[in-house]
Write an enzyme that holds these catalytic residues in place. Structure first.
Site, mmCIF file in Angstrom:
data_model
loop_
_atom_site.group_PDB
_atom_site.id
_atom_site.type_symbol
_atom_site.label_atom_id
_atom_site.label_comp_id
_atom_site.label_asym_id
_atom_site.label_seq_id
_atom_site.Cartn_x
_atom_site.Cartn_y
_atom_site.Cartn_z
ATOM 1 N N SER A 1 0.819 -1.213 0.000
ATOM 2 C CA SER A 1 0.000 0.000 0.000
ATOM 3 C C SER A 1 0.851 1.262 0.000
ATOM 4 C CB SER A 1 -0.920 0.004 1.225
ATOM 5 O OG SER A 1 -0.163 -0.122 2.407
ATOM 6 N N HIS B 1 -2.325 -2.959 -6.091
ATOM 7 C CA HIS B 1 -2.839 -2.641 -4.754
ATOM 8 C C HIS B 1 -4.353 -2.741 -4.715
ATOM 9 C CE1 HIS B 1 -3.570 0.489 -1.381
ATOM 10 N NE2 HIS B 1 -3.508 -0.734 -0.893
ATOM 11 N N GLU C 1 -5.347 -0.175 -7.527
ATOM 12 C CA GLU C 1 -4.303 0.748 -7.977
ATOM 13 C C GLU C 1 -3.228 -0.043 -8.721
ATOM 14 O OE1 GLU C 1 -3.706 4.577 -5.181
ATOM 15 O OE2 GLU C 1 -3.227 2.696 -4.198
ATOM 16 N N ASN D 1 -3.779 6.034 -0.452
ATOM 17 C CA ASN D 1 -3.228 6.236 0.889
ATOM 18 C C ASN D 1 -2.497 7.563 1.044
ATOM 19 O OD1 ASN D 1 -4.235 3.956 2.178
ATOM 20 N ND2 ASN D 1 -2.628 2.663 1.336
#
Length: 291
Positions: free
Chosen positions: A119, A140, A152, A190
């Site tokens: 992440s 991800h 992602e 994130n």
């Protein structure tokens, strides 16, 4: 590149979810972990989640049974070497991820694509420690994997176009949507989400609001399905802290400094739902704020 077989490293929350969606999409999956208990729990979780999909009439019982039959497990990480695609979903620690790829390297096919479900860790750096940086990407998934539609896709500096196009097709075949991100700390989701959570912890730390008022404010005032502190507990406070440290170290900007209270909770072993306590105490019938 035709992808038919998928090896997944890690049978935890993310790994078993990734195995779930790949098997449902028709891929042959080999799931590996360091303990048989983890593999057994992972398979049980996949079965339970597929049963729920059957109950909700999202899939048929026959589809579930076919998908479950496509998943095999092994304690030997090298057994997944011949897979067309490998997804590393181990603990969010770079040393562990690097060691896994080093162990796999002698057993890989020349055309095998390597991916990491990290992440936040640099894809370029992970890829550089393998023999195929051009066939290495970040893949991800969001948690919970069977429910969340986004993946992602992160290209390292050496990732070639053929690998990228192949992984776009793979994500599409899973019924998910790819968001392509450049390889900078924490990528897109994130990079935005964790500083918000960290700021919520600062808001708690500074006494601006308590746990319940902060979560209520964001749920009702910003239409978030979960409050930021509730979400932190769901993610795992250790994971939140690790990502904040990646941002802080990688971007050298004080706005990413992890809140001391977040660090204190992790030091106490209060990691959220998975440990029974975090910003909420989950040991009773209903979660109770701890501050």
């Amino acid at each position: 590149m035709g992808i038919k077989t998928v090896g997944i490293v890690g049978a935890g929350q993310m790994g078993n979810g990734i195995a779930h969606v790949f098997s449902l999409a028709g891929y042959d999956v080999t799931l590996t972990d360091i303990s048989q208990d983890s593999l057994d729990r992972g398979l049980a979780t996949i079965r339970k989640n597929m049963d729920r999909q059957v109950t909700k009439e999202k899939i048929t019982a026959e589809t579930r049974d076919d998908a479950m039959s496509r998943i095999r497990t092994t304690l030997q990480v090298t057994d997944i070497g011949p897979s067309d695609l490998i997804v590393e979903a181990a603990t969010e620690r770079e040393t562990i991820k690097t060691a896994i790829f080093e162990d796999l390297q002698p057993h890989l096919k020349p055309e095998t694509i390597l991916t990491s479900n990290t992440s936040s860790i640099s894809i370029t750096r992970l890829a550089s420690r393998t023999d195929r940086p051009e066939r290495f990407m970040g893949l991800h998934f969001m948690n919970p994997v069977p429910v969340m539609k986004l993946v992602e896709l992160i290209r390292g500096i050496a990732t070639d176009e053929e690998t990228y196009q192949t992984m776009l097709q793979v994500v599409d075949s899973l019924g998910k949507t790819a968001a392509s991100a450049e390889d900078f700390p924490a990528f897109i989701v994130n990079r935005i989400l964790l500083p918000m959570i960290n700021e919520a912890v600062y808001t708690l730390y500074e006494g601006v609001g308590n746990v319940r008022s902060i979560d209520t404010a964001l749920k009702l005032g910003a239409a978030h399905p979960m409050g930021p502190l509730e979400l932190a507990d769901f993610i795992g406070l250790d994971t939140c802290l690790a990502i904040m440290n990646v941002l802080y170290d990688g971007l050298a900007d004080t706005k990413y400094r992890p809140c001391p209270l977040l660090t204190k909770y992790v030091e106490a072993g209060w990691l959220g739902r998975k440990s029974g306590r975090g910003f909420y105490d989950y040991r009773g019938e209903t979660p109770v704020p701890t501050r």
